[in-house]
Motif scaffolding. Structure first.
Motif, short mmCIF file in Angstrom:
data_model
loop_
_atom_site.label_atom_id
_atom_site.label_comp_id
_atom_site.label_asym_id
_atom_site.label_seq_id
_atom_site.Cartn_x
_atom_site.Cartn_y
_atom_site.Cartn_z
N GLY A 9 0.85 -1.19 0.00
CA GLY A 9 0.00 0.00 0.00
C GLY A 9 0.89 1.24 0.00
N SER A 10 0.45 2.24 0.71
CA SER A 10 1.25 3.46 0.80
C SER A 10 1.01 4.14 2.13
CB SER A 10 0.91 4.42 -0.34
OG SER A 10 -0.41 4.90 -0.22
N VAL A 11 2.00 4.92 2.56
CA VAL A 11 1.88 5.76 3.76
C VAL A 11 2.40 7.14 3.40
CG1 VAL A 11 2.12 3.86 5.40
CG2 VAL A 11 4.17 5.09 4.61
N SER A 12 2.04 8.11 4.20
CA SER A 12 2.55 9.45 3.94
C SER A 12 4.06 9.46 4.17
CB SER A 12 1.88 10.47 4.87
OG SER A 12 2.32 10.29 6.20
N LEU A 13 4.73 10.32 3.44
CA LEU A 13 6.18 10.44 3.59
C LEU A 13 6.56 10.76 5.03
CD1 LEU A 13 9.07 10.67 2.44
CD2 LEU A 13 8.57 13.10 2.03
N LYS A 14 5.79 11.63 5.67
CA LYS A 14 6.11 12.02 7.04
C LYS A 14 6.04 10.82 7.99
CE LYS A 14 5.08 16.96 6.94
NZ LYS A 14 4.29 18.06 7.54
N GLU A 15 5.03 9.95 7.79
CA GLU A 15 4.93 8.75 8.61
C GLU A 15 6.13 7.84 8.37
OE1 GLU A 15 1.09 6.62 8.83
OE2 GLU A 15 0.28 8.29 7.65
N TRP A 16 6.49 7.69 7.10
CA TRP A 16 7.61 6.82 6.74
C TRP A 16 8.92 7.33 7.34
CZ3 TRP A 16 12.06 7.53 3.74
CH2 TRP A 16 12.74 6.36 3.37
N LEU A 17 9.14 8.62 7.27
CA LEU A 17 10.36 9.21 7.85
C LEU A 17 10.41 8.98 9.36
CD1 LEU A 17 10.44 12.62 5.92
CD2 LEU A 17 12.09 10.75 5.68
N LYS A 18 9.26 9.18 10.01
CA LYS A 18 9.19 9.01 11.47
C LYS A 18 9.46 7.56 11.86
CE LYS A 18 6.18 9.90 15.44
NZ LYS A 18 4.85 10.42 15.88
N GLU A 19 8.86 6.63 11.12
CA GLU A 19 9.04 5.21 11.45
C GLU A 19 10.48 4.78 11.28
OE1 GLU A 19 7.34 0.94 9.84
OE2 GLU A 19 5.95 2.61 10.15
N ASN A 20 11.18 5.36 10.31
CA ASN A 20 12.57 4.99 10.06
C ASN A 20 13.57 5.89 10.78
OD1 ASN A 20 12.71 2.77 7.77
ND2 ASN A 20 11.01 4.14 7.24
N ASN A 21 13.03 6.84 11.54
CA ASN A 21 13.88 7.77 12.29
C ASN A 21 14.82 8.54 11.36
OD1 ASN A 21 14.62 9.05 14.69
ND2 ASN A 21 16.33 7.63 15.04
N PHE A 22 14.24 8.98 10.20
CA PHE A 22 14.99 9.75 9.22
C PHE A 22 14.55 11.20 9.25
CE2 PHE A 22 15.39 5.87 6.13
CZ PHE A 22 16.39 5.35 6.92
N ASN A 23 15.45 12.09 8.87
CA ASN A 23 15.10 13.48 8.56
C ASN A 23 15.07 13.63 7.05
OD1 ASN A 23 15.06 14.40 11.29
ND2 ASN A 23 17.31 14.47 11.27
N GLN A 24 14.15 14.43 6.55
CA GLN A 24 14.05 14.57 5.09
C GLN A 24 15.32 15.17 4.51
OE1 GLN A 24 13.58 17.23 2.80
NE2 GLN A 24 13.53 19.03 4.14
#
Length: 233
Positions: free
Chosen positions: A33-48
């Motif tokens: 499926g898909s998730v929002s980029l912000k959710e994905w960044l948070k889950e992976n502990n990444f900064n854009q």
């Protein structure tokens, strides 16, 4: 009527004071499926700012995502250059570096949002505050004064077809004041407008009025009005 509709839309769908950014319109393929980029960044502990993007060939507004930890030297540009950016940022990616995700940027929706946000800010800045508060107070979420004049003009248009004259003194005053006081729902008024437009169409189809004015009569009338005006002065 367009103004009344615009007010109706702006009151019922107010935009947040804080402007959304490119990041709010980006989505990452995730678990079938898909998730929002912000959710994905948070889950992976990444900064854009630590990520890099590269175009995915043959796919419009679809990008491959990479992360700074994959590099031995250099830095990626980030996904967006800042809150006011109008597009994503692309980075130089070393050949054969494997992407960690695939992202879509819904650029069309973002462009529409930016236009509506700008219009909303201009409307807030320029709106007549007294009329706006009056609109809120009657609770019907449309510009009641504008709507009243809409019906007045529609009724006058129909009268011109039926009676071949402009009736300035209104016999529909009570009805118009009810609109002004917000006694009708917006959807009900829109239905009345549609019905009135049909009546007007039929009235003009049956009317004996000329399709175009007699130019010479209009020009003579204009000359007479100006002559009388300047003679008075």
């Amino acid at each position: 009527m367009n103004t009344a509709k615009a007010v109706h839309k702006k009151i019922n769908k107010p935009l947040d004071a804080e402007r959304k950014s490119v990041l709010d319109f980006c989505f990452v393929i995730y678990n079938n499926g898909s998730v929002s980029l912000k959710e994905w960044l948070k889950e992976n502990n990444f900064n854009q700012e630590e990520c890099g993007l590269m175009n995915l060939d043959h796919f419009r507004n679809v990008y491959l995502i990479y992360h700074q930890k994959q590099l031995t030297e250099g830095r990626f540009k980030g996904i967006s250059s800042g809150p006011d950016a109008d597009d994503v940022s692309l980075s130089s990616v070393p050949k054969d570096l494997e992407n960690i995700a695939v992202m879509n940027f819904n650029k069309d929706s973002y462009s529409i949002y930016c236009r509506e946000y700008k219009e909303y800010q201009e409307w807030e800045e320029k709106r007549n505050e007294q009329r706006y508060q009056s609109t809120l107070s009657h609770g019907k979420s449309y510009d009641a004064k504008n709507m009243m004049h809409t019906f007045r003009l529609l009724n006058m248009a129909e009268e011109i077809a039926l009676y071949q004259q402009v009736i300035v003194k209104r016999n529909d005053r009570d009805f118009l004041l009810k609109i002004r006081n917000g006694e009708f729902n917006f959807d009900d008024l829109m239905r009345m407008v549609e019905e009135k437009m049909q009546y007007i169409k039929v009235a003009y189809e049956k009317s004996t009025l000329q399709d175009k004015p007699t130019v010479q009569i209009v020009e003579n009338l204009l000359v007479q009005i100006r002559t009388d005006f300047y003679n008075i002065k």
